[in-house]
Design a protein around this motif. Structure first.
Motif, short mmCIF file in Angstrom:
data_model
loop_
_atom_site.label_atom_id
_atom_site.label_comp_id
_atom_site.label_asym_id
_atom_site.label_seq_id
_atom_site.Cartn_x
_atom_site.Cartn_y
_atom_site.Cartn_z
N ARG A 207 -9.55 -2.27 5.51
CA ARG A 207 -8.32 -1.45 5.96
C ARG A 207 -8.25 -0.12 5.07
O ARG A 207 -7.72 0.82 5.89
CB ARG A 207 -7.22 -2.38 5.55
N ILE A 208 -8.69 -0.15 3.97
CA ILE A 208 -8.67 1.26 3.11
C ILE A 208 -9.50 2.33 3.81
O ILE A 208 -9.05 3.45 4.27
CB ILE A 208 -8.91 1.08 1.98
N VAL A 209 -10.86 1.77 4.29
CA VAL A 209 -11.67 2.80 4.97
C VAL A 209 -11.17 3.30 6.28
O VAL A 209 -11.15 4.46 6.59
CB VAL A 209 -13.06 2.26 5.16
N ALA A 210 -10.46 2.24 7.15
CA ALA A 210 -9.76 2.79 8.32
C ALA A 210 -8.70 3.59 8.07
O ALA A 210 -8.42 4.65 8.95
CB ALA A 210 -9.07 1.30 9.02
N ASN A 211 -7.98 3.55 7.02
CA ASN A 211 -6.72 4.59 6.80
C ASN A 211 -7.54 5.79 6.21
O ASN A 211 -6.88 6.75 6.67
CB ASN A 211 -5.95 3.89 5.42
N VAL A 212 -8.55 5.83 5.76
CA VAL A 212 -9.27 7.29 5.40
C VAL A 212 -9.60 7.90 6.48
O VAL A 212 -9.52 9.01 6.72
CB VAL A 212 -10.23 6.92 4.12
N ILE A 213 -10.26 7.18 7.49
CA ILE A 213 -10.60 7.68 8.73
C ILE A 213 -9.69 8.15 9.42
O ILE A 213 -9.79 9.52 10.26
CB ILE A 213 -11.51 6.40 9.38
N VAL A 214 -8.68 7.48 9.64
CA VAL A 214 -7.45 7.98 10.38
C VAL A 214 -6.98 9.27 9.65
O VAL A 214 -6.69 10.04 10.42
CB VAL A 214 -6.35 7.02 10.46
N GLY A 215 -6.86 9.32 8.45
CA GLY A 215 -6.55 10.30 7.71
C GLY A 215 -7.38 11.59 8.04
O GLY A 215 -6.73 12.76 8.27
N TYR A 216 -8.58 11.50 8.03
CA TYR A 216 -9.50 12.47 8.11
C TYR A 216 -9.35 13.10 9.43
O TYR A 216 -9.57 14.48 9.95
CB TYR A 216 -10.88 12.12 7.93
N ARG A 217 -9.16 12.10 10.43
CA ARG A 217 -8.95 12.62 11.83
C ARG A 217 -7.93 13.51 12.39
O ARG A 217 -7.94 14.19 12.92
CB ARG A 217 -9.07 11.33 12.75
N TYR A 218 -6.87 12.93 11.45
CA TYR A 218 -5.55 13.62 11.58
C TYR A 218 -5.54 14.96 11.03
O TYR A 218 -5.23 15.96 11.78
CB TYR A 218 -4.44 12.90 10.89
N SER A 219 -6.49 15.15 9.82
CA SER A 219 -6.40 16.34 9.41
C SER A 219 -7.48 17.37 10.21
O SER A 219 -7.19 18.55 10.27
CB SER A 219 -7.11 16.27 8.10
N SER A 220 -8.31 16.80 10.85
CA SER A 220 -9.18 17.49 11.67
C SER A 220 -8.64 18.07 12.96
O SER A 220 -8.97 19.32 13.64
CB SER A 220 -10.43 16.71 12.22
N GLU A 221 -7.47 17.50 13.22
CA GLU A 221 -6.66 17.91 14.62
C GLU A 221 -5.41 18.76 14.26
O GLU A 221 -4.92 19.00 15.26
CB GLU A 221 -6.56 16.53 15.48
N ARG A 222 -5.13 18.87 13.00
CA ARG A 222 -3.85 19.35 12.50
C ARG A 222 -4.12 20.93 12.03
O ARG A 222 -5.15 21.07 11.42
CB ARG A 222 -2.98 18.50 11.72
#
Length: 385
Positions: A207-222
């Protein structure tokens, strides 16, 4: 007890491996709050296993176990809460856990049956872990891994509840069950609980790794300044066939270079953030597609409705006053609006809206202009008051 020794040492090796994985994930991803709680819990598990192996027959060892087991479930609960975005356990749960653990320590010093001595600290474990599992089960919009944590959490709770009357067997003490086989209990129960607890720890790491992936994806799109979609993300959005009809509004802050040159880039950045904040209150998707140029996608919206939205944004920004700029300089923006049909990409509408935007600029700025496909130079329909 050779089976117990092997199980203790095997599980200890697995736990130490999980602690190492937690540290590596923390150092690599630099996301440590949930991992810190989990590593603390795993460390308590390691110490508990060592005490069960070498010191379970001493009064001090039993007291250590009475404190370690609630600490394990408390740390695991906080790790689950942090990784799922829940607040930490409230004060009443924490105080209840401490009080029940202290009660066990008091009973250990009294001449009462072992089963009664060990009940309070196991109830403390159930209290804190049940509170967290219920909180996670009530969470709306749970991630699929959160559902896995809920299932594992309830299974662990069942195991802890079943362990209450049988716990003295782990310390070679009598239980209420005359025909109870402690060796069989250790062989089956410890293996099952070891698998459940290990699965729970692995699920938390996942779940921690999934959160990090979501965070990086969000950062890459914002966009870093405004938190709106960046140009690449907005382009990807409008290049897909639209599920419904809609409209695109292209916006540009008027005379922005003069603001930057006169008041400085820090003031210019604040103006951009102010405009982005106003824009984000409207439409379905807002993006920063240039330095001071923005785009707004509206679904299920007609051209006249979109023009009204653009006019609302224009008026709101026109009335904005920045303290560093003062009342003598008015902020304004120009807007171009174009519609698109369902089933086709909105890219063509974006080009039309862009042409309408520049028509608004040519006509004097601070206005909204609707694109007209038959007319390469759209005419303004809404002007500043």
């Amino acid at each position: 007890m050779s089976i117990a020794v092997d199980l203790h040492l095997t599980i200890l090796g697995v736990i130490m491996g999980l602690i190492l994985v937690s540290l590596l994930v923390h150092l690599t991803l630099r996301r440590g709050s949930a991992l810190s709680w989990m590593a603390a819990g795993l460390l308590c598990v390691s110490v508990e296993l060592l005490v069960l192996r070498y010191g379970a027959h001493s009064r001090l060892g039993v007291a250590a176990i009475a404190m370690l087991i609630p600490a394990i479930y408390f740390c695991a609960s906080q790790a689950i809460r942090k990784v799922a975005g829940l607040p930490l356990s409230n004060r009443r749960v924490a105080l209840g856990t401490i009080a029940l653990t202290a009660l066990s320590l008091v009973l250990l010093a009294m001449p009462v049956p072992p089963t009664l001595q060990y009940v309070p600290f196991q109830l403390a474990s159930i209290l804190v872990f049940l509170d967290t599992t219920l909180a996670l089960s009530r969470k709306t919009g749970r991630h699929v891994l959160d559902t896995g944590l809920v299932v594992l959490g309830f299974l662990v709770l069942v195991g802890v509840i079943l362990r209450i009357p049988m716990f003295p067997a782990l310390l070679d003490e009598p239980t209420p069950w005359a025909q109870f086989d402690p060796v069989l209990f250790e062989r089956i129960f410890i293996q099952c609980m070891g698998v459940l607890n290990t699965g729970l720890a692995v699920m938390i790491v996942a779940r921690i790794v999934a959160n990090v992936i979501v965070g990086y994806r969000y950062s890459s799109e914002r966009d870093g300044l405004t938190e709106l979609l960046n140009r690449r993300a907005f382009d990807a959005l409008i290049d897909r066939p639209a599920a419904s009809h809609g409209a695109i509004i292209m916006c540009d802050i008027d005379r922005f270079k003069a603001i930057n040159d006169r008041f400085g880039h820090h003031v210019g950045d604040e103006v951009i953030r102010s405009f982005a904040g106003t824009l984000s209150l409207h439409g379905d998707h807002a993006g920063r597609v240039g330095g001071e140029e923005f785009a707004l996608l509206l679904l299920d919206t007609g051209i006249e409705q979109a023009a009204a939205v653009a006019e609302k944004i224009r008026r709101a920004f026109d009335s904005l006053h920045h303290p560093a700029i003062g009342a003598t300089v008015r902020l304004s923006a120009s807007f171009g609006v174009a519609a698109f049909d369902a089933g086709v990409p909105a890219r063509t509408a974006m080009r039309s809206a862009d042409r309408a935007l520049y028509a608004a600029k040519r006509e004097g700025r601070n206005r909204v202009t609707i694109a007209c496909e038959e007319d390469p130079r759209p005419q303004p329909i809404l002007t500043a008051a």
